[in-house]
Design a protein around this motif. Sequence first.
Motif, PDB file in Angstrom:
ATOM      1  N   ARG A 283      20.687  40.157  -6.516  1.00  0.00           N
ATOM      2  CA  ARG A 283      19.434  40.369  -7.237  1.00  0.00           C
ATOM      3  C   ARG A 283      18.212  40.155  -6.351  1.00  0.00           C
ATOM      4  NH1 ARG A 283      21.953  42.625  -9.339  1.00  0.00           N
ATOM      5  NH2 ARG A 283      20.157  44.002  -9.189  1.00  0.00           N
ATOM      6  N   ARG A 284      18.416  40.080  -5.051  1.00  0.00           N
ATOM      7  CA  ARG A 284      17.341  39.721  -4.132  1.00  0.00           C
ATOM      8  C   ARG A 284      16.183  40.713  -4.137  1.00  0.00           C
ATOM      9  NH1 ARG A 284      21.809  41.523  -1.726  1.00  0.00           N
ATOM     10  NH2 ARG A 284      21.716  43.372  -0.362  1.00  0.00           N
TER      11      ARG A 284
ATOM     12  N   THR B 177      20.746  29.913  -7.346  1.00  0.00           N
ATOM     13  CA  THR B 177      19.452  30.532  -7.066  1.00  0.00           C
ATOM     14  C   THR B 177      19.592  31.757  -6.159  1.00  0.00           C
ATOM     15  OG1 THR B 177      19.125  28.916  -5.285  1.00  0.00           O
ATOM     16  CG2 THR B 177      18.096  28.448  -7.408  1.00  0.00           C
ATOM     17  N   ILE B 178      18.752  32.728  -6.422  1.00  0.00           N
ATOM     18  CA  ILE B 178      18.724  33.968  -5.655  1.00  0.00           C
ATOM     19  C   ILE B 178      18.240  33.670  -4.237  1.00  0.00           C
ATOM     20  CG2 ILE B 178      17.658  36.260  -5.509  1.00  0.00           C
ATOM     21  CD1 ILE B 178      17.428  36.148  -8.592  1.00  0.00           C
TER      22      ILE B 178
ATOM     23  N   ALA C  17      12.395  43.324  -8.835  1.00  0.00           N
ATOM     24  CA  ALA C  17      10.943  43.105  -8.859  1.00  0.00           C
ATOM     25  C   ALA C  17      10.594  41.701  -9.321  1.00  0.00           C
ATOM     26  CB  ALA C  17      10.282  44.147  -9.747  1.00  0.00           C
ATOM     27  N   ASP C  18      11.402  41.153 -10.226  1.00  0.00           N
ATOM     28  CA  ASP C  18      11.116  39.817 -10.754  1.00  0.00           C
ATOM     29  C   ASP C  18      12.081  38.768 -10.210  1.00  0.00           C
ATOM     30  OD1 ASP C  18      13.414  40.677 -11.996  1.00  0.00           O
ATOM     31  OD2 ASP C  18      12.875  39.865 -13.968  1.00  0.00           O
ATOM     32  N   ALA C  19      12.623  39.009  -8.993  1.00  0.00           N
ATOM     33  CA  ALA C  19      13.657  38.123  -8.453  1.00  0.00           C
ATOM     34  C   ALA C  19      13.167  36.689  -8.320  1.00  0.00           C
ATOM     35  CB  ALA C  19      14.153  38.640  -7.104  1.00  0.00           C
ATOM     36  N   HIS C  20      11.957  36.511  -7.792  1.00  0.00           N
ATOM     37  CA  HIS C  20      11.443  35.146  -7.633  1.00  0.00           C
ATOM     38  C   HIS C  20      11.213  34.489  -8.986  1.00  0.00           C
ATOM     39  CE1 HIS C  20      10.913  35.046  -3.244  1.00  0.00           C
ATOM     40  NE2 HIS C  20      10.650  36.342  -3.334  1.00  0.00           N
TER      41      HIS C  20
END
Length: 440
Positions: A145-146, A138-139, A149-152
């Motif tokens: 990739r933190r 997971t990030i 824009a769509d990291a979460h």
Amino acid sequence: MIPAAPPLRPEQAWFTEARFGLFVHFGLYSAAARHEWVMSFEKQTAEQYARYAEVFDPDLFDARALVRAAKDAGMKYVVLTTKHHDGFALWDTAVSDWSIARTRGRDLVAELAEAVRAEGLHLGLYHSLLDWHHPDYTIDANHPRRDDADAHAQNEGRDMARYREFLHAQVRELLTGYGPVDYVFFDFTDPDDRGGWPGKHAEDWDAERLLAMVRELQPQAVVNDRLGLPGDLVTPEQYQPDEPMRDDAGELVVWEACQTLNGSWGYDRDNTRLKDPDLLVRMLVDTVSKGGNLLLNVGPDGRGAIPARDTAALAALGEWTRLHGRSITGAGPADADLAAAVAPGLPPGVVLTQRGDRLYLHLFAWPFGHVHLRGLADRVRYVQLLNDGSELRTSRTDPDQKAWNTNPGGQPAGTLTLHLPTVRPDVAVPVIELFLDPAA
């Protein structure tokens, strides 16, 4: 006054006997040559970073030469990065194609393990708990990739449970495929929430099960403290503790200072901020005097060779340890009562270690004429400079003698005075060896 930490188990006692080891950070980042965290610092995607795997060819990686350099430097163990945070494996892992075995048909862990044993040193394996390449990891705040824009949203498709099984499978391979492993260095648990991301905790690794696996498969191995659980030692990094390390209860613990030559662990071509050999020797002495080990890092270059600047540093350390190694290997803090007795009269820059009935004075600054050792007049049977084995004359200070003309005085009864040559020995740190009388 520096007491000693509780001893390790008998099968682990080699660790505090050794006192000095070599850390080797090597991987795809060595080809990038701008820090081992380059994937995270530059926020590279897995696809961008994969270009290094296409060109990474450690044709000059010579495990025997590397281990010999460590041995010649006075080091007693070698710790290799089996996998760093980029996830690239330096062994023939069966659970991933992201490895040197798939790209170049080699197993660098096997090569190093064979070389370490051939030279009579101890084998340590570093393994990162992080994995920026694995699709289920997971990030978090350290992940490349933190800032997407769509990291979460990306995390919604990731499953740490699957990653844990992968992590455990790779650790099991390392613990079962390369014979006895003396040291397992996990890296690292980061529980702090930062930048809107939760930290990584012991539960993320199932650290209790991971530690139990090491205890089952390699029960003699020393394990560090970075699983998020207490280990056999603590590992301060990139600083020198100003006193022996203690746990939260204030009890002394076994510890190891992890240090680089230039602030980077992996090969960093343009980083020339190198610690000079005198500083490295003083760091080693300082560490042992406080009951610690020093794990000093080199970062082989993109072809696997030790950079010339690192080779020079190891050679300089070797020149000093060749002459003074017995003040380090098997040594530790001076006996607390003895150290307390002599401390008030020592000149600045004297650091003590002790090995059985030998007390060692490391002189960071060379005093003129004399060193006065209080309380030792009846406890020392012989004194010499360690670098050449030359005797130093001694005398007992008469407490009734006043300082006058050429006669020193004013030292309390029981003081042993060492008479030093005017010219400082031509070594990084001169060492005086005192043979203590066990019966005194």
